[in-house]
Design a protein around this motif. Structure first.
Motif, mmCIF file in Angstrom:
data_model
loop_
_atom_site.group_PDB
_atom_site.id
_atom_site.type_symbol
_atom_site.label_atom_id
_atom_site.label_comp_id
_atom_site.label_asym_id
_atom_site.label_seq_id
_atom_site.Cartn_x
_atom_site.Cartn_y
_atom_site.Cartn_z
ATOM 1 N N GLY A 1 32.007 -20.250 -38.652
ATOM 2 C CA GLY A 1 31.515 -21.610 -38.476
ATOM 3 C C GLY A 1 32.574 -22.536 -37.882
ATOM 4 O O GLY A 1 32.274 -23.385 -37.043
ATOM 5 N N GLN A 2 33.826 -22.344 -38.306
ATOM 6 C CA GLN A 2 34.909 -23.163 -37.764
ATOM 7 C C GLN A 2 35.150 -22.841 -36.288
ATOM 8 O O GLN A 2 35.394 -23.735 -35.478
ATOM 9 C CB GLN A 2 36.175 -22.922 -38.583
ATOM 10 N N LYS A 3 35.067 -21.551 -35.937
ATOM 11 C CA LYS A 3 35.228 -21.162 -34.528
ATOM 12 C C LYS A 3 34.152 -21.804 -33.662
ATOM 13 O O LYS A 3 34.422 -22.252 -32.545
ATOM 14 C CB LYS A 3 35.171 -19.637 -34.384
ATOM 15 N N GLN A 4 32.922 -21.842 -34.188
ATOM 16 C CA GLN A 4 31.846 -22.441 -33.414
ATOM 17 C C GLN A 4 32.071 -23.935 -33.244
ATOM 18 O O GLN A 4 31.774 -24.501 -32.186
ATOM 19 C CB GLN A 4 30.487 -22.160 -34.084
ATOM 20 N N ARG A 5 32.629 -24.590 -34.272
ATOM 21 C CA ARG A 5 32.957 -26.014 -34.150
ATOM 22 C C ARG A 5 34.019 -26.238 -33.072
ATOM 23 O O ARG A 5 33.960 -27.219 -32.342
ATOM 24 C CB ARG A 5 33.456 -26.560 -35.488
ATOM 25 N N VAL A 6 34.990 -25.335 -32.994
ATOM 26 C CA VAL A 6 36.031 -25.451 -31.968
ATOM 27 C C VAL A 6 35.415 -25.319 -30.576
ATOM 28 O O VAL A 6 35.735 -26.090 -29.661
ATOM 29 C CB VAL A 6 37.125 -24.380 -32.167
ATOM 30 N N ALA A 7 34.496 -24.347 -30.420
ATOM 31 C CA ALA A 7 33.827 -24.174 -29.125
ATOM 32 C C ALA A 7 33.033 -25.419 -28.748
ATOM 33 O O ALA A 7 33.035 -25.845 -27.588
ATOM 34 C CB ALA A 7 32.908 -22.951 -29.185
ATOM 35 N N ILE A 8 32.378 -26.016 -29.735
ATOM 36 C CA ILE A 8 31.628 -27.252 -29.487
ATOM 37 C C ILE A 8 32.586 -28.392 -29.156
ATOM 38 O O ILE A 8 32.337 -29.197 -28.252
ATOM 39 C CB ILE A 8 30.754 -27.605 -30.712
ATOM 40 N N GLY A 9 33.703 -28.442 -29.879
ATOM 41 C CA GLY A 9 34.699 -29.489 -29.628
ATOM 42 C C GLY A 9 35.273 -29.415 -28.223
ATOM 43 O O GLY A 9 35.464 -30.451 -27.574
ATOM 44 N N ARG A 10 35.532 -28.205 -27.753
ATOM 45 C CA ARG A 10 36.054 -28.037 -26.394
ATOM 46 C C ARG A 10 35.045 -28.523 -25.360
ATOM 47 O O ARG A 10 35.405 -29.036 -24.295
ATOM 48 C CB ARG A 10 36.383 -26.561 -26.150
ATOM 49 N N ALA A 11 33.753 -28.366 -25.692
ATOM 50 C CA ALA A 11 32.711 -28.857 -24.792
ATOM 51 C C ALA A 11 32.586 -30.375 -24.854
ATOM 52 O O ALA A 11 32.461 -31.052 -23.827
ATOM 53 C CB ALA A 11 31.377 -28.205 -25.144
ATOM 54 N N ILE A 12 32.653 -30.935 -26.055
ATOM 55 C CA ILE A 12 32.471 -32.384 -26.241
ATOM 56 C C ILE A 12 33.565 -33.178 -25.546
ATOM 57 O O ILE A 12 33.299 -34.229 -24.941
ATOM 58 C CB ILE A 12 32.457 -32.728 -27.747
ATOM 59 N N ILE A 13 34.795 -32.679 -25.621
ATOM 60 C CA ILE A 13 35.937 -33.468 -25.151
ATOM 61 C C ILE A 13 35.866 -33.759 -23.654
ATOM 62 O O ILE A 13 36.451 -34.725 -23.163
ATOM 63 C CB ILE A 13 37.264 -32.759 -25.520
ATOM 64 N N ARG A 14 35.104 -32.947 -22.922
ATOM 65 C CA ARG A 14 34.941 -33.161 -21.482
ATOM 66 C C ARG A 14 33.980 -34.292 -21.155
ATOM 67 O O ARG A 14 33.884 -34.739 -20.015
ATOM 68 C CB ARG A 14 34.405 -31.878 -20.823
ATOM 69 N N LYS A 15 33.191 -34.710 -22.169
ATOM 70 C CA LYS A 15 32.131 -35.707 -21.977
ATOM 71 C C LYS A 15 31.198 -35.298 -20.832
ATOM 72 O O LYS A 15 31.024 -36.032 -19.848
ATOM 73 C CB LYS A 15 32.717 -37.097 -21.720
ATOM 74 N N PRO A 16 30.567 -34.125 -20.958
ATOM 75 C CA PRO A 16 29.654 -33.662 -19.907
ATOM 76 C C PRO A 16 28.356 -34.452 -19.929
ATOM 77 O O PRO A 16 28.025 -35.108 -20.930
ATOM 78 C CB PRO A 16 29.404 -32.202 -20.286
ATOM 79 N N THR A 17 27.609 -34.378 -18.839
ATOM 80 C CA THR A 17 26.307 -35.045 -18.802
ATOM 81 C C THR A 17 25.234 -34.211 -19.492
ATOM 82 O O THR A 17 24.177 -34.732 -19.842
ATOM 83 C CB THR A 17 25.867 -35.286 -17.347
ATOM 84 N N LEU A 18 25.537 -32.926 -19.705
ATOM 85 C CA LEU A 18 24.520 -32.013 -20.219
ATOM 86 C C LEU A 18 25.189 -30.879 -20.989
ATOM 87 O O LEU A 18 26.186 -30.310 -20.542
ATOM 88 C CB LEU A 18 23.714 -31.437 -19.038
ATOM 89 N N PHE A 19 24.632 -30.558 -22.186
ATOM 90 C CA PHE A 19 25.096 -29.419 -22.959
ATOM 91 C C PHE A 19 24.077 -28.286 -22.847
ATOM 92 O O PHE A 19 22.876 -28.502 -23.040
ATOM 93 C CB PHE A 19 25.237 -29.784 -24.440
ATOM 94 N N LEU A 20 24.554 -27.080 -22.568
ATOM 95 C CA LEU A 20 23.725 -25.879 -22.581
ATOM 96 C C LEU A 20 24.247 -24.968 -23.686
ATOM 97 O O LEU A 20 25.442 -24.646 -23.715
ATOM 98 C CB LEU A 20 23.784 -25.159 -21.232
#
Length: 372
Positions: free
Chosen positions: A138-157
């Motif tokens: 669960g913590q690893k998945q949070r890290v993967a999500i965090g790496r995605a969030i920090i970019r401030k993308p327009t869209l999450f897949l």
């Protein structure tokens, strides 16, 4: 945030069979859209097409109103979160989350502030100095999500991001994803084969099968009014009971059409839309009632029962109605230690909760009816 519009999307790998066939779909700003269906239905292919990881055979993809067919994946400002986390094992959690910003040469003090903000949002601020191998799933998945969030993308897949987690952790992460979507106000397209995830997460749900859309709508709409037999049998656990080819008869004087179902006469108000000699009827397991009145309903043989804490599930056979695989599944909230010992039960359906389908096209028929 970004809206996404798919216009007549088709993807073929061999020019014989389409993995995705003529799909058109609008995804509005801020929606949490979930693509769900059995293995091989085309949901991951569709996600990869939106990301630009696969080339279209035909059709158009508009992201934020801009045709993205020829825009490379790195220029689409999309963050993709995978099933396997895809973390760098030699880096700390801080460096894993910071990686997209370091690639863009962002100043170190800004990176530090942003990583701390994301880590606090995901409740992993005390894990930043560790390596991925030291973290739980669960913590690893949070890290993967965090790496995605920090970019401030327009869209999450998101491609089945919770499928590697155990049941309790998956339940916890579902809630966290829902809260995260609410806090970020972002657009998410999420792929899963787990219908519980689909029903609980989606603000808009898309059911796929064999590369085609079967139904689009709110989770409650799809659950309560399935568009065809595939959706009816796919959505819901345990799945619906399907009673095939129930004969349609006609009253001599009134000419009204009716069927006999569980020893009750169901008369249809508008027989014109009944253009076949029989109909398929589906009933959800929770829409049956166990009764002690032997004058109503049908008596069934219990093959076996399952105790799930809050309910019993009875797997039965027999009676006057034939069903899928000659089995009828009933759920009951009756509390009794005798349930596990029952070998027969008397049941009746909730006649207000019947679903009718054309026996040939398998499409839903909305029929008005009454009991006579």
């Amino acid at each position: 945030m970004a809206s996404v519009e798919l216009i007549n999307i088709t993807k073929s790998y061999d020019n014989i069979q389409n993995a995705v066939e003529n799909i058109s779909l609008n995804i509005n700003d801020g929606e949490f859209l979930v693509l769900v269906g059995p293995s091989g239905c085309g949901k991951t292919t569709l996600l990869n097409l939106i990301a630009g990881l696969e080339k279209l055979t035909s059709g158009d993809i508009l992201i934020g109103g801009i045709n993205s067919n020829n825009i490379s994946p790195k220029d689409r400002n999309i963050a993709m979160i995978f099933q396997n986390y895809a973390l760098y094992p030699h880096m700390t959690i801080f460096d894993n989350i910071a990686f997209p910003l370091k690639n863009k040469k962002v100043k170190s003090d800004i990176i530090k502030d942003k990583v701390n903000q994301v880590a606090k949002l995901l409740m992993i601020e005390d894990q930043l100095l560790k390596k991925p191998a030291q973290l739980s799933g669960g913590q690893k998945q949070r890290v993967a999500i965090g790496r995605a969030i920090i970019r401030k993308p327009t869209l999450f897949l998101m491609d089945e991001p919770l499928s590697n987690l155990d049941v309790s952790l998956r339940n916890q992460m579902r809630g966290e994803l829902k809260e995260l979507h609410k806090n970020l106000h972002t657009t998410i397209i999420y792929v899963t084969h787990d219908q519980v995830e689909a029903l609980t997460l989606a603000t808009k749900l898309v059911i796929l099968n064999e590369g085609k859309i079967q139904q689009i709508g709110l989770p409650s709409e799809i659950f309560n009014s399935p568009a065809n037999e595939f959706v009816a049998l796919f959505v819901g656990t345990p799945r619906m009971n399907l009673f095939k080819e129930c004969p349609v008869k006609e009253e001599t004087i009134s000419k009204k059409k009716y069927i006999i179902f569980f020893n009750k006469r169901i008369v249809f108000n508008d027989a014109k839309i009944l253009d076949t000699t029989s109909v398929d009827i589906a009933v959800r397991p929770e829409d049956f009632e166990i009764t002690t009145d032997t004058t109503e309903g049908v008596n069934l043989h219990v093959i076996y029962s399952e105790f799930l804490g809050s309910e019993y599930i009875f797997h039965c056979e027999g009676g006057t109605q034939s069903s899928l695989d000659n089995r009828i599944i009933i759920t009951s909230h009756i509390w009794s230690d005798d349930n596990s010992k029952r070998d027969r039960i008397q049941i009746k359906p909730n006649f207000d909760k019947l679903h009718f389908f054309n026996k040939i096209t398998k499409e839903r028929i909305d029929l008005s009816y009454y009991l006579a």
